[in-house]
Structures are given as C-alpha cells and as structure tokens.
Design an enzyme around this catalytic site. Structure first.
Site, PDB file in Angstrom:
ATOM      1  CG  ASP A  50      34.351  18.269  66.112  1.00 41.58           C
ATOM      2  OD1 ASP A  50      33.631  19.278  66.216  1.00 41.58           O
ATOM      3  OD2 ASP A  50      35.564  18.254  66.399  1.00 41.58           O
ATOM      4  CD  GLU A  77      32.018  21.654  63.256  1.00 49.07           C
ATOM      5  OE1 GLU A  77      31.954  22.750  63.830  1.00 49.07           O
ATOM      6  OE2 GLU A  77      32.838  20.769  63.580  1.00 49.07           O
TER       7      GLU A  77
END
Length: 672
Positions: free
Chosen positions: A391, A431
């Site tokens: 993330d 990401e």
C-alpha cells in the site's frame, strides 16, 4: 549517455498517438504483402517483434543465457536488419547484425534472427531495419522513421516474476463486505469508540454510510476470514480465480484497517491468526479447485495512531512515541513538534508516517529485514502467504520525506531481498497510479503494480466514457490501442504479465456505476480483461456489475442472491477465466493489434504463441457489427479453421481473413 537517459520512457501519450498514426495492423492483404520487394521502402505493416515465445527465446534469461531475438518482416521486403542494444556494463551501444532465418507458414513473412551475448548486465534494445536506402526503427514503443531515444525492449538477466502471477486470475476481497462466516466475531453497535466514532453494526445489504456524520470507517457488516474460506468454492470454482488478495486484515480500529494497530495479530472482527492459517491452507489446497495463492495488503508507509509504537490514546502498557520522547519507538516517527505535529499519510493524523532511517535501522528490521519482521513472519509457515501488495508504496521514506526518491528505491530493493529470501516465488505488487517503471524496470524492486494507468483508466474511458473517478472522459478505439501500446512499453515483458488489471478497486468508483448499470458493458470489459496482457483482477462483485460510487460506496456488501453461477455476468466470467486458463497464449503469448475502427467502435487484436493463434474482436457499439479480421497477421493459413470459444462456431479462413458478427457491447474469441 547513461542507461537511465537511454531508458527514459515518459513519452507523452499525445506524441505516442502521433508516432503510431501509421498503423502496423491493417492495410495490405496477403496477396499484396508478398509483392513487397527491395524497393527502398520498408513496409511498416509487416514489421513485428515483441518478447513473446516466438520472438524471444529467453524472456527471463540467466546471466549465462544468450538471447536470440526474432524480427518479422514482409517476405523479401528488406535488405538487412540489426539489433542495436545498450549495455549497462560498459555504458555503450552495440550492434548485432541479423540474418534471414525462415518464412512463416503463410509465406507472407520473413523471420530474421540475431543473438545478444550472455552476461549479467541489464540491456535495452531496438531494431534497425533497412531496405536499400530506406530505414525504419522498431522498439517497444512502436515503429519510427528516425532512431528513437526512448521506449526500448528490456533484457534483465536474473530477474523473474512469479509464474503463478503471470498465469493466474486474482480475486480481491474487502473482508468486512464479502461474507459473514462467523457471527461470533461481529462488531456490535457501540462496542468501542475510536476518534469520536462509536462502532455501528449495519445489516447486510444496507447502506455503507454511517448514521453519525463522519464515521463511515466505524460501520461494520460482519464479513470475515471464515466467510472468505467458506466461499472459496465460489471464488475458485464459479469465478475461476486462483489468487486471493485481501485488503488489510491486521488489528485496527476501523473497517478498512489501513491504520494498523498491531501487525502481528489478525483483527478480532475478522477472526484470529489461526483463522488465517486455516484460510491460507484452504486456498493452497486442491480439494476445492486449483491450487491457490494468497496475497496480503502490507500497509508499511504508516501505522495507525493506536499502534503500540505510537500509542496516542494510551491503549498499551508501554510508552509509545506520542507519549514519551524517551520511548523505544520515538525514532520510528518524524516529529516536527512533539507530540502533536508529525509526518503523516496525506495529512491524516490517525496515520503517522514511519521514519525508515538509514539501512539497518530498527524500523527496517521490524518491518522487513529482521528474521521476525512483519514481512517475513507472514511469508513463513504456518501462514505461508504468497506475496505482499504494498500500500502507498511510493511514499515509504526516511525523515518525513514523501518518497519516490533514492531512499524509497533503496527500501523497495531491500524489501524485495527480504521477501525473496523467504520465498523466491513470492510476489511483490506495488500500489502506484501512474507509470511504475522506476520500481520495475531494473528488476530489483517490484514484480508488478496496480495497473491504473495501463488498464483501468483506458478501459473505463473507452467502454464507459468516464474516467475511473466518474468524470466524463471518452476515447475512441484507436486512442485506446495507442494508450495500451504506450503503457505496455513502460515495462519489461515479465512485469507486464504480472501487472494487476482491475476494472474497479476499493479506491475508485465501481465500473458498473460508470457503465450506468449496463451489464453489457461489464460483459465487454470482461472479454478484454481476460484476454489482455497482465493478471486479471476481479474486485469482489465486479463479476456481476456491482454498483457503487466513491469511497465508501465502492465497498458495498456482496449480494449473494446475485453472485451465483446462474447470473449471466458471473457465468460469462467463469467461461472467460476457463478460456484464459486453457490457452497460454492469452497469458504469455505475443500481442498484436489487428484492427481499430473508430466509426463502428471496434477493437481487435491477436494473442499467439507456437501452439495457438487467437483473434479477439470487441464491439463497443450498442448494435451488432460484422467484423472482418486480418488473421493473416497471426500467420493463420487459408482454409484453416478458427473456433469461436464462447459460441463454439467454426470459421474458415479465406484470403487471410475471417468475418464474425459480434453483438453490441460484447466480444468474440477465435482460436486455432
């Protein structure tokens, strides 16, 4: 010239569309093609190379493997060709003359071959193609009349991406909203209060919006890991996915859990560490479908403010950085003015940013480097997860900096080493919403990225007329093709094949919403998703066209009355995943554009390898069209048969072509 200068790939889309204005996919029929000759004119329409198995004998070479490349031209069209490559080892260009090798089965094309010697260094290459006094250049970005300065093909010896990711289909689950497998762990109304918000238990299928303004993150429905486990038959069998990606599952006070309280413990609302162990074992098992793989969401840029390292609310018996400047963990965060001014994720106070310091720091050891680190612990038995989705990966940094710098790339390289030291076959999925080349193009950081830029956005704009945020943005088929070509050229081929290709995610509006609820647009998107380069990733519910606007509406509960094998979209998803699984050409084969028709909103392309030649035709219009496919570009011989894999209809090739009628917002897949 440095290797980075040579390898800059940030050609603007506008420039790329212009450069590709001379298409390499339509034009002459085979009869005309064979008339090509040495006439001081390179026929661009006959040129082709990518790193599919027919054109590159080692797409993931070792340091001791030479790489033999194959270039396709029209028969008797050129007088010479060469490979020009840049080698990081000596910072210089080298030229390898190519020699004629053979013709294709139709007699339309010549194949030329050349070999780049084995070594351990990274290289980038392009082709110079000559017909007498005329020259054309071909690289990953396309064909040009002058030598390109960017967009070359990669050779990265020793770099591999996991075969299971390249060959798999991924299913993304937001755990609280998928299925309630155990009511015993449900969060109840007012069970606890965090950041001024008391927990709210909502009934399945009701609104995701909190009853109290500003408290959407405190809304719980009861979905959990036991629920995922109990629905593996649906994921593996009905949908046909073999990779499960879970949004964060570690202990956290919110429903999204991107504010970690404890990296060592599964959140009690989702079950326990033992529940995860069982789920992992069941995903890996073959008794409920194919062997599967499990990816967890690693939120390592920041913790939550309830983490023991920070402990803003005095939850823990130890002193966190917010409580004491003498805390063991004070240096884990970056305070501008202790205790209330500190670096955060996007200015969110509940997400204090970790300070990774220098190599060997305590934070680095705790997150990934140490033997008992977060990253390594979950990769090891008994959990044995298969990879990490990172993330906000671009933002990891030291000193409160915002990432995308030398320290961030060092962190990612160290994290890769840590992951691969436990499981060389584990996947690292970063990401990033733009061109993730800086993290993938050297082979020492990520295996792939969330493909917002090279899949989600262009697909949305072509099919729905909106960008992934729901704003008006429409592109024609030709621009769609150019966008795809340009973004593929950003990455090594084995990275392209491991990119996560999704229609929706937990961070953007639902595709079904952008499609205005038109399920036929979901059908069309599914045809493309399952036949394109990269790992198809189904955000739970997209397989039936789930609706939803921006966060939190994109995180509605799964409707189990709709998500069944009898639903037309779910059934189509299952058919398409089965087709993808049956044909390696759809996963690791070459990709060639066959047709773009802006007037009729048609896009067609080929996927092929030594075993199969597959033509895919997509109709983005609202009415049916008969599409004539130039399958001679796939070296399909006249008189041979192609089978449409959804309907079973057979087509015979004549004059290098087949014609197929495709319904509005639908597709056809013709295979030989």
């Amino acid at each position: 010239m440095t290797d980075r200068m040579f390898n800059q790939r940030k050609t603007t889309r506008t420039a790329l569309w212009f450069a590709l204005g001379v298409t390499l996919f339509a034009g002459a029929l085979p009869g005309q093609a064979t008339a090509a000759g040495n006439d001081n004119n390179v026929e661009w329409n006959g040129l082709f190379h990518d790193q599919g198995p027919l054109f590159d004998n080692h797409v993931e070479p070792t340091a001791s493997q030479a790489v033999t490349l194959t270039l396709r031209t029209f028969k008797s069209d050129i007088t010479s060709a060469s490979i020009k490559y840049y080698d990081n080892a000596d910072g210089a260009f080298h030229v390898v003359p190519m020699s004629w090798s053979s013709n294709d089965p139709t007699g339309t094309f010549d194949y030329w071959k050349g070999t780049i010697p084995a070594s351990s260094s990274e290289k980038y290459y392009r082709f110079q193609i000559n017909d007498g006094s005329a020259t054309a250049w071909l690289n990953a970005a396309g064909t040009t009349s002058t030598e390109p300065s960017a967009g070359d093909f990669y050779i990265i010896p020793g770099f591999t991406t996991p075969a299971w990711m390249k060959n798999g289909v991924m299913y993304q689950v937001f755990p609280d909203r998928f299925y309630n497998g155990s009511t015993a762990n449900d969060v109840t109304n007012g069970q606890y209060t965090y950041a001024g918000c008391a927990t709210e238990k909502h009934a399945w299928g009701t609104s995701v919006v909190s009853n109290v303004s500003g408290c959407n993150s405190a809304v719980f429905f009861g979905g959990d890991l036991a629920g995922v486990d109990q629905k593996l038959g649906y994921i593996k069998g009905t949908v046909g996915a073999d990779i499960v990606y879970l949004n964060p599952i570690f202990h956290s006070p919110t429903n999204h859990k991107y504010d970690t309280e404890d990296y060592t413990t599964v959140d009690p609302a989702f079950g326990s560490n033992a529940t995860l162990q069982t789920l992992s074992a069941d995903i890996h098992a073959t008794s409920n479908g194919p062997k599967g793989y499990l990816i967890l969401d690693g939120v390592f840029n920041h913790t939550g403010d309830t983490h023991a390292w920070f402990d803003r609310y005095h939850y823990w018996s130890t002193n966190g950085a917010y409580e004491s400047q003498s805390s063991t963990w004070y240096g884990y965060y970056d305070f501008q003015s202790w205790p209330n001014t500190y670096s955060t994720f996007f200015g969110v106070p509940s997400m204090p940013k970790l300070d990774y310091g220098a190599s060997g720091s305590a934070v680095r050891n705790a997150i990934y480097a140490g033997s008992t680190s977060v990253v390594k612990t979950w990769l090891k038995a008994p959990y044995a997860i298969d990879g990490w989705r990172l993330d906000a990966a671009q933002y990891l940094d030291a000193g409160g900096n915002d990432g995308s710098d030398a320290t961030n790339h060092q962190l990612m390289a160290e994290l890769r080493s840590a992951v691969k030291s436990v499981n060389a076959n584990a996947d690292i999925l970063g990401e990033f919403w733009g061109n993730a080349g800086p993290w993938t193009d050297s082979g020492d950081q990520w295996d792939g990225a969330m493909n917002y830029d090279g899949f989600t956005q262009p697909v949305s704009e072509w099919i729905t007329g909106q960008d992934y945020s729901g704003n008006a943005a429409s592109i024609p088929a030709s621009q769609f093709d150019s966008w795809l070509h340009g973004t593929r050229s950003n990455y090594p081929t084995d990275v392209q094949q491991a990119m996560s290709n999704f229609l929706s995610s937990h961070d953007i509006t639902r595709f079904g919403n952008r499609a205005g609820g038109d399920i036929w647009k979901t059908y069309l998107a599914l045809f493309f998703q399952m036949t394109y380069v990269g790992t198809p990733t189904i955000y739970y519910g997209d397989e039936y066209g789930m609706q939803g606007g921006a966060d939190p509406d994109n995180r509605r509960t799964f409707d189990w009355t709709v998500g069944t094998a009898t639903n037309s979209a779910v059934a189509l998803t299952g058919k398409l995943t089965a087709i993808r699984n049956a044909y390696p050409a759809l996963r690791t084969g070459s990709f060639i554009t066959l047709q773009t028709d802006d007037t009729n909103k048609i896009y067609a392309y080929g996927r092929f390898d030594a075993t199969n030649r597959i033509a895919v035709a997509l109709n983005n219009d609202s009415v049916a069209h008969t599409i004539t496919l130039p399958v001679w570009q796939l070296s399909v011989t006249n008189g041979s048969t192609l089978t449409e894999l959804i309907s079973g209809t057979h087509y015979t090739v004549a004059n290098g072509q087949v014609s197929v009628t495709v319904n509005g917002h639908y597709g056809a897949i013709l295979a030989q």
